[in-house]
Design a protein around this motif. Structure first.
Motif, PDB file in Angstrom:
ATOM      1  N   GLN A 130       0.961  -1.019  -0.045  1.00 42.28           N
ATOM      2  CA  GLN A 130       0.295   0.195  -0.340  1.00 42.28           C
ATOM      3  C   GLN A 130       0.988   1.042   0.301  1.00 42.28           C
ATOM      4  N   PRO A 131       0.311   2.564  -0.230  1.00 41.57           N
ATOM      5  CA  PRO A 131       0.788   3.540  -0.204  1.00 41.57           C
ATOM      6  C   PRO A 131       1.525   4.676   1.241  1.00 41.57           C
ATOM      7  N   PHE A 132       2.556   4.326   1.373  1.00 40.10           N
ATOM      8  CA  PHE A 132       3.372   5.103   2.245  1.00 40.10           C
ATOM      9  C   PHE A 132       3.925   6.394   2.287  1.00 40.10           C
ATOM     10  N   SER A 133       3.045   7.581   3.124  1.00 40.12           N
ATOM     11  CA  SER A 133       4.267   8.865   3.216  1.00 40.12           C
ATOM     12  C   SER A 133       4.299   9.296   4.120  1.00 40.12           C
ATOM     13  N   VAL A 134       5.057  10.508   4.496  1.00 42.31           N
ATOM     14  CA  VAL A 134       4.949  10.958   6.146  1.00 42.31           C
ATOM     15  C   VAL A 134       5.979  12.313   4.813  1.00 42.31           C
ATOM     16  N   SER A 135       4.721  13.302   5.670  1.00 38.93           N
ATOM     17  CA  SER A 135       4.515  14.938   5.666  1.00 38.93           C
ATOM     18  C   SER A 135       5.932  15.360   4.499  1.00 38.93           C
ATOM     19  N   GLY A 136       5.098  16.178   3.705  1.00 34.96           N
ATOM     20  CA  GLY A 136       6.151  16.638   3.185  1.00 34.96           C
ATOM     21  C   GLY A 136       7.172  15.152   1.917  1.00 34.96           C
ATOM     22  N   GLY A 137       7.081  14.216   2.125  1.00 37.41           N
ATOM     23  CA  GLY A 137       7.634  13.801   1.024  1.00 37.41           C
ATOM     24  C   GLY A 137       9.340  13.455   1.578  1.00 37.41           C
ATOM     25  N   TYR A 138      10.145  14.061   2.097  1.00 33.39           N
ATOM     26  CA  TYR A 138      11.557  14.380   2.018  1.00 33.39           C
ATOM     27  C   TYR A 138      11.997  13.599   2.360  1.00 33.39           C
ATOM     28  N   ILE A 139      11.625  12.072   3.281  1.00 33.43           N
ATOM     29  CA  ILE A 139      12.064  11.480   3.687  1.00 33.43           C
ATOM     30  C   ILE A 139      11.659   9.742   2.886  1.00 33.43           C
ATOM     31  N   LEU A 140       9.965  10.108   3.129  1.00 38.10           N
ATOM     32  CA  LEU A 140       8.957   8.557   2.564  1.00 38.10           C
ATOM     33  C   LEU A 140       8.053   9.446   1.955  1.00 38.10           C
ATOM     34  N   ALA A 141       7.574   8.203   0.502  1.00 38.79           N
ATOM     35  CA  ALA A 141       6.836   8.500  -0.346  1.00 38.79           C
ATOM     36  C   ALA A 141       6.884   7.692  -1.381  1.00 38.79           C
ATOM     37  N   ARG A 142       6.293   6.077  -0.845  1.00 39.91           N
ATOM     38  CA  ARG A 142       6.572   5.060  -1.845  1.00 39.91           C
ATOM     39  C   ARG A 142       5.753   3.990  -1.307  1.00 39.91           C
ATOM     40  N   ASP A 143       5.519   3.469  -2.119  1.00 38.50           N
ATOM     41  CA  ASP A 143       4.042   2.121  -1.727  1.00 38.50           C
ATOM     42  C   ASP A 143       5.717   1.045  -1.293  1.00 38.50           C
ATOM     43  N   GLY A 144       5.154   0.235  -0.395  1.00 41.43           N
ATOM     44  CA  GLY A 144       5.530  -0.398   0.605  1.00 41.43           C
ATOM     45  C   GLY A 144       4.925  -2.290   1.035  1.00 41.43           C
ATOM     46  N   ALA A 145       5.173  -3.242   1.686  1.00 45.59           N
ATOM     47  CA  ALA A 145       4.573  -3.641   2.058  1.00 45.59           C
ATOM     48  C   ALA A 145       4.833  -3.504   3.799  1.00 45.59           C
ATOM     49  N   GLY A 146       3.608  -3.424   4.676  1.00 46.57           N
ATOM     50  CA  GLY A 146       3.254  -2.754   5.466  1.00 46.57           C
ATOM     51  C   GLY A 146       1.990  -3.458   6.629  1.00 46.57           C
ATOM     52  N   ILE A 147       1.627  -2.546   7.583  1.00 50.06           N
ATOM     53  CA  ILE A 147       0.555  -1.739   8.406  1.00 50.06           C
ATOM     54  C   ILE A 147       0.339  -0.560   8.551  1.00 50.06           C
ATOM     55  N   LYS A 148      -0.854  -0.054   8.197  1.00 48.68           N
ATOM     56  CA  LYS A 148      -0.796   1.340   8.605  1.00 48.68           C
ATOM     57  C   LYS A 148      -1.804   1.324   9.772  1.00 48.68           C
ATOM     58  N   TYR A 149      -1.494   2.433  10.794  1.00 49.29           N
ATOM     59  CA  TYR A 149      -3.200   2.338  12.114  1.00 49.29           C
ATOM     60  C   TYR A 149      -3.467   3.948  12.292  1.00 49.29           C
ATOM     61  N   GLU A 150      -4.601   4.666  12.602  1.00 46.57           N
ATOM     62  CA  GLU A 150      -4.592   6.004  12.542  1.00 46.57           C
ATOM     63  C   GLU A 150      -6.049   6.095  13.746  1.00 46.57           C
ATOM     64  N   HIS A 151      -5.983   6.591  14.686  1.00 43.25           N
ATOM     65  CA  HIS A 151      -6.801   6.734  15.133  1.00 43.25           C
ATOM     66  C   HIS A 151      -7.435   8.642  15.652  1.00 43.25           C
ATOM     67  N   LYS A 152      -8.836   8.388  15.448  1.00 41.79           N
ATOM     68  CA  LYS A 152      -8.832   9.431  15.631  1.00 41.79           C
ATOM     69  C   LYS A 152      -9.938   9.897  17.159  1.00 41.79           C
TER      70      LYS A 152
END
Length: 438
Positions: A130-152
């Motif tokens: 799935q897509p992974f991106s950290v703000s601004g794309g300076y470090i990471l902005a790529r698709d990769g195999a892994g897990i995401k979790y977020e809670h509001k």
């Protein structure tokens, strides 16, 4: 490649069926299928006598090509709150063998396959490619195999998130009928962060990234020096935006530290990294125009990607200009997938103009005047060059966009010292394109 074209045909049959499923009471799965994406074609022309990466290192004066890109996203609702997502791309360059007359060998690639679980309206878990991106794309902005979790929390004003990415794993060794011992050749990335809405017009993001990259085989390879890096690296950063009245302010900073090892020919291939990156802009909104002063940069040595003070990245994707720091295609000094700023900084003026028309049309114009410097002196100078960019885009019904993009980069003394190119002519680039969204 006839099988690929067959898959493509079946894909469109599924799309057509899903569009009429509610009226014809077809398979319930088709009623729960969503399809969206875009088709893009572009034509590039570049001209330069100055060495610009591998594009013109052999003395080539012009580079031109046309390409097409077709992205398709499928979302299948399996249960309320449970979805499966699939994204694939079809792409090619006009004139290459795959796009030759009578050849149907079209390049087709799966981009992502993952599932999403929504726990009510506040929590979301996704796993897979799935897509992974950290703000601004300076470090990471790529698709990769892994897990995401977020809670509001607090009605979405506070949204913490967590990523785990298995970026590379060659740790299993084949042993007879199965897999044997682990040889510790793997790469894990962990990200923790939170998005904050302080006020309706004040947003921010804070994050911490840790990469544990292990590989025992670091022997020097003369055919590909520096082709492999390992170590334990960390990044802590924040990005914020504040809109007050007609003013638009953005700022951010990242600190990078840890242990880095490379397979190049250094006497000491292992070093302790301590580096930083910044971004800042301040803009004022007129009736149809936003005029901004922008600046970005990072510590390091522009000639040494793995220097102890050179800002590191994982798989970056960030653009600042059309030529010098660019991630959208064409010619570039620092391109997508690289750390764009180590040993460099830039600043200048940017103007954005948007005009809406009665017939669902919108004209967008953008121009930039930028100046680039290096943190180290080359040929007795820090000045890398100047760049002027221009972009014009017309969007009709938010579906069809036609655009022109151009840039002129004027190399200066430090650039010639770094690149080894004595020519002082400007590098020119122009692109014409069309995008259709559905």
């Amino acid at each position: 490649m006839k099988n690929k074209l067959g898959i493509f045909f079946l894909f469109w049959v599924a799309w057509f069926a899903s569009a009429s499923a509610q009226e014809q009471n077809l398979d319930p799965n088709l009623q729960n299928l969503r399809l969206n994406g875009f088709f893009r074609t572009r034509g590039w022309y570049m001209d330069t006598e100055t060495k610009m990466r591998d594009f013109t290192s052999d003395g080539e004066k012009t580079v031109s090509y046309s390409d097409l890109f077709f992205r398709n996203r499928l979302e299948l609702k399996v249960l309320p709150g449970l979805f499966i997502n699939y994204t694939f791309d079809i792409f090619n360059v006009f004139g290459e063998e795959a796009a030759a007359l009578g050849n149907n060998d079209v390049t087709m690639k799966t981009r992502s396959v993952f599932f999403v679980i929504n726990f009510g309206e506040k929590s979301q878990l996704s796993a897979g490619l799935q897509p992974f991106s950290v703000s601004g794309g300076y470090i990471l902005a790529r698709d990769g195999a892994g897990i995401k979790y977020e809670h509001k929390f607090l009605n979405g004003k506070l949204t913490p998130y967590f990523y785990w990415i298995k970026a590379y794993d060659n740790s299993r060794e084949e042993n007879l009928e199965g897999y044997g011992k682990n040889n510790y050749s793997d790469d894990d990335i962990y990200t923790m962060g939170t998005k904050i809405n302080y006020l309706p017009n004040l947003n921010g993001e804070f994050y911490l990234i840790y990469e544990r990259d292990m590989d025992k085989s670091l022997a020097y390879n003369p055919d590909a020096p520096g082709s492999r890096k390992t170590g334990n690296l960390c990044w802590v950063g924040s990005q914020s935006q504040w809109i007050t009245g007609n003013w638009n302010l953005q700022w951010g900073g990242i600190y990078n530290w840890g242990i880095l090892s490379t397979n190049d020919e250094r006497r000491n291939p292992r070093r302790v990294v301590s580096a930083a990156q910044y971004e800042a802009s301040i803009g004022y909104q007129f009736r149809h125009t936003l005029l901004s002063f922008v600046s970005e940069g990072a510590t390091g040595d522009a000639s040494d990607e793995f220097g102890k003070d050179s800002f590191q990245q994982i798989k970056a994707s960030h653009g600042f200009s059309n030529i010098f720091i660019n991630d959208s295609g064409g010619i570039a000094f620092r391109a997508s997938g690289e750390s764009p700023w180590y040993g460099l900084y830039g600043f200048g003026l940017k103007a954005d103009f948007i005009l809406s028309f009665a017939l669902k049309g919108e004209l967008r114009l953008e121009t930039r005047l930028l100046h680039f410097q290096s943190t180290h002196s080359f040929n007795g100078s820090h000045v890398m060059g100047e760049e002027w960019d221009f972009r014009a885009e017309y969007v009709f019904y938010k579906k069809l966009a036609m655009y022109l993009e151009s840039g002129l980069f004027f190399p200066m003394r430090a650039y010639h010292g770094l690149s080894g190119s004595p020519d002082k002519s400007a590098t020119a680039e122009i692109m014409l394109g069309t995008t259709i969204r559905y």
